[in-house]
Design a protein around this motif. Structure first.
Motif, PDB file in Angstrom:
ATOM      1  N   GLU A 107       0.814  -1.219   0.000  1.00  8.00           N
ATOM      2  CA  GLU A 107       0.000   0.000   0.000  1.00  8.00           C
ATOM      3  C   GLU A 107       0.849   1.271   0.000  1.00  8.00           C
ATOM      4  O   GLU A 107       0.564   2.200  -0.751  1.00  8.00           O
ATOM      5  CB  GLU A 107      -0.929  -0.001   1.216  1.00  8.00           C
ATOM      6  N   PRO A 108       1.890   1.372   0.828  1.00  7.25           N
ATOM      7  CA  PRO A 108       2.684   2.603   0.826  1.00  7.25           C
ATOM      8  C   PRO A 108       3.399   2.879  -0.492  1.00  7.25           C
ATOM      9  O   PRO A 108       3.779   4.011  -0.761  1.00  7.25           O
ATOM     10  CB  PRO A 108       3.703   2.361   1.956  1.00  7.25           C
ATOM     11  N   PHE A 109       3.606   1.846  -1.304  1.00  7.81           N
ATOM     12  CA  PHE A 109       4.390   1.975  -2.523  1.00  7.81           C
ATOM     13  C   PHE A 109       3.538   2.311  -3.739  1.00  7.81           C
ATOM     14  O   PHE A 109       4.064   2.575  -4.817  1.00  7.81           O
ATOM     15  CB  PHE A 109       5.141   0.669  -2.777  1.00  7.81           C
ATOM     16  N   ARG A 110       2.225   2.333  -3.593  1.00  9.53           N
ATOM     17  CA  ARG A 110       1.330   2.514  -4.734  1.00  9.53           C
ATOM     18  C   ARG A 110       1.213   3.991  -5.107  1.00  9.53           C
ATOM     19  O   ARG A 110       0.970   4.837  -4.260  1.00  9.53           O
ATOM     20  CB  ARG A 110      -0.033   1.922  -4.401  1.00  9.53           C
ATOM     21  N   ALA A 111       1.355   4.303  -6.405  1.00 10.83           N
ATOM     22  CA  ALA A 111       1.253   5.683  -6.891  1.00 10.83           C
ATOM     23  C   ALA A 111      -0.212   6.102  -6.951  1.00 10.83           C
ATOM     24  O   ALA A 111      -1.107   5.263  -7.132  1.00 10.83           O
ATOM     25  CB  ALA A 111       1.893   5.796  -8.271  1.00 10.83           C
ATOM     26  N   PRO A 112      -0.509   7.423  -6.829  1.00 13.75           N
ATOM     27  CA  PRO A 112      -1.893   7.885  -6.836  1.00 13.75           C
ATOM     28  C   PRO A 112      -2.698   7.457  -8.060  1.00 13.75           C
ATOM     29  O   PRO A 112      -3.894   7.188  -7.957  1.00 13.75           O
ATOM     30  CB  PRO A 112      -1.749   9.417  -6.786  1.00 13.75           C
ATOM     31  N   SER A 113      -2.056   7.405  -9.224  1.00 11.06           N
ATOM     32  CA  SER A 113      -2.778   7.010 -10.437  1.00 11.06           C
ATOM     33  C   SER A 113      -3.146   5.536 -10.432  1.00 11.06           C
ATOM     34  O   SER A 113      -3.939   5.093 -11.270  1.00 11.06           O
ATOM     35  CB  SER A 113      -1.936   7.327 -11.674  1.00 11.06           C
ATOM     36  N   ASN A 114      -2.590   4.770  -9.488  1.00 10.52           N
ATOM     37  CA  ASN A 114      -2.887   3.337  -9.394  1.00 10.52           C
ATOM     38  C   ASN A 114      -3.708   2.987  -8.154  1.00 10.52           C
ATOM     39  O   ASN A 114      -3.886   1.812  -7.858  1.00 10.52           O
ATOM     40  CB  ASN A 114      -1.582   2.528  -9.385  1.00 10.52           C
ATOM     41  N   TYR A 115      -4.206   4.004  -7.437  1.00 13.43           N
ATOM     42  CA  TYR A 115      -5.045   3.716  -6.277  1.00 13.43           C
ATOM     43  C   TYR A 115      -6.333   3.027  -6.719  1.00 13.43           C
ATOM     44  O   TYR A 115      -6.883   3.318  -7.788  1.00 13.43           O
ATOM     45  CB  TYR A 115      -5.432   4.998  -5.551  1.00 13.43           C
ATOM     46  N   LEU A 116      -6.837   2.141  -5.875  1.00 17.12           N
ATOM     47  CA  LEU A 116      -8.154   1.546  -6.099  1.00 17.12           C
ATOM     48  C   LEU A 116      -9.256   2.428  -5.541  1.00 17.12           C
ATOM     49  O   LEU A 116     -10.416   2.315  -5.950  1.00 17.12           O
ATOM     50  CB  LEU A 116      -8.229   0.164  -5.455  1.00 17.12           C
ATOM     51  N   PHE A 117      -8.893   3.302  -4.596  1.00 18.59           N
ATOM     52  CA  PHE A 117      -9.851   4.168  -3.924  1.00 18.59           C
ATOM     53  C   PHE A 117      -9.345   5.610  -3.961  1.00 18.59           C
ATOM     54  O   PHE A 117      -8.160   5.861  -4.132  1.00 18.59           O
ATOM     55  CB  PHE A 117     -10.060   3.711  -2.477  1.00 18.59           C
TER      56      PHE A 117
END
Length: 334
Positions: A107-117
């Motif tokens: 979760e901490p490594f996920r970029a904003p454009s790849n968020y699920l929420f």
């Protein structure tokens, strides 16, 4: 005069045939997130440019690449995010130096454009949200049936706002990701020193994808040394279902659900009296949403609708702006 020219020609670097066929032009990418959100209990609302990120990346040789990223509007504030160079050492090994996210968690490594929420989980935002200046070693292999990635690094403990600080205390972080068929298993450990108390963190994650379904779960424990604050737990579980559609330019529709939580949490920085305080009170949240997407290779646009329901253990200390809300968001990645 002529001899000088001959010397220059003699020491000029040679260019291989492979180099001439490789495109070393920088690549520019970006992402935009604009949103409207409303707190459903009191009726307050706002518009935001939540992110307006731009990045430049490329290579200067087959084994040497770089990446620079800034956010022109992180909810209206400019932020310098990443700047690093990387060298491939061969046999799956790479070394990276600069400013970037510490290797820890999913979760901490996920970029904003790849968020699920629309909003990050408590684990990704409050639990472990650290960029730092340092270096890391990466081992990535797809040998046999064990596609394994290992990362570990050492980083400054001082703020990224000032790289001139001399220090004796450093941050450390490492993680491992193993992918077998539809399953991804991860584990990580980090030790940080944000002020005067060292904090040790451990993380485990599990992901499963099959057909149109994707499931993820992750847990984080932060231990504050010298009993300076009660240990903090963060956890998140998500489910995502995606189906193809043909609605104009949109070609995918997905539905998401999430449950996440956080126990009393401290940022690790002292108050005016020299003690750690609880910056984030214990709470749980249920998020449901749907995303309509236009996916064209690396380009995509999402229209997202989310509703968040919060559950506080102590309703008398609900921080401002962290209550039940409805969000509508447009995300564009290019």
């Amino acid at each position: 005069m002529f001899s000088g020219v001959m010397i220059v020609c003699a020491i000029a670097p040679s260019v291989s045939a492979a180099d001439t066929e490789t495109n070393y032009k920088p690549q520019i990418h970006g992402s935009f997130r604009g949103r409207y959100e409303m707190e459903t209990r009191d009726g307050y609302s706002r518009f935001q440019v939540r992110n307006a990120r731009m990045s430049v990346q490329g290579s200067v040789a087959p084994t040497i690449d770089y990446f620079v990223q800034v956010d022109f509007s992180d909810a209206g504030k400019f932020k310098f995010l990443d700047a690093y160079g990387r060298i491939a050492l061969g046999r799956g090994w790479k070394i990276q130096a600069g400013q970037f996210r510490m290797p820890f968690g999913v979760e901490p490594f996920r970029a904003p454009s790849n968020y699920l929420f629309s909003n990050r989980s408590f684990l990704g935002k409050q639990g472990f949200n650290y960029r730092q200046v340092g270096a890391k070693l990466v081992f990535d292999t797809n040998v046999g049936a064990l596609p394994l990635t290992l990362e570990g690094g050492v980083f400054n403990s001082a703020s990224t706002a000032d790289h001139n600080v001399w220090q004796k205390k450093f941050n450390f972080a490492g993680k491992a990701l193993l992918k077998i068929d539809h399953v991804t298993v991860g584990a990580g450990f980090a030790s940080i020193y944000p002020d005067s108390v060292r904090i040790n963190a451990a993380d485990v994650s599990l992901g499963y994808k099959i057909g149109r379904w994707a499931f993820e779960a992750e847990g984080l424990l932060k231990d504050y040394t010298h009993n300076s604050h009660k240990a903090s737990w963060a956890y998140v579980a998500t489910a995502d279902y995606t189906m193809p559609v043909k609605w104009g330019d949109f070609n995918a529709l997905s539905f998401q659900g999430r449950f996440d939580g956080l126990t009393d949490h401290s940022s690790g920085k002292r108050n005016s009296e020299g003690y750690l305080i609880t910056d984030d009170p214990a709470r749980n949240r249920v998020t449901v949403g749907s995303t309509l997407s236009c996916v064209r290779g690396p380009l995509h646009a999402d229209v997202r609708l989310n509703y968040e329901k919060y559950f506080y253990r102590d309703k008398d200390i609900i921080p401002s702006g962290t209550d039940d809300r409805l969000l509508v968001e447009l995300i564009i990645k290019f």
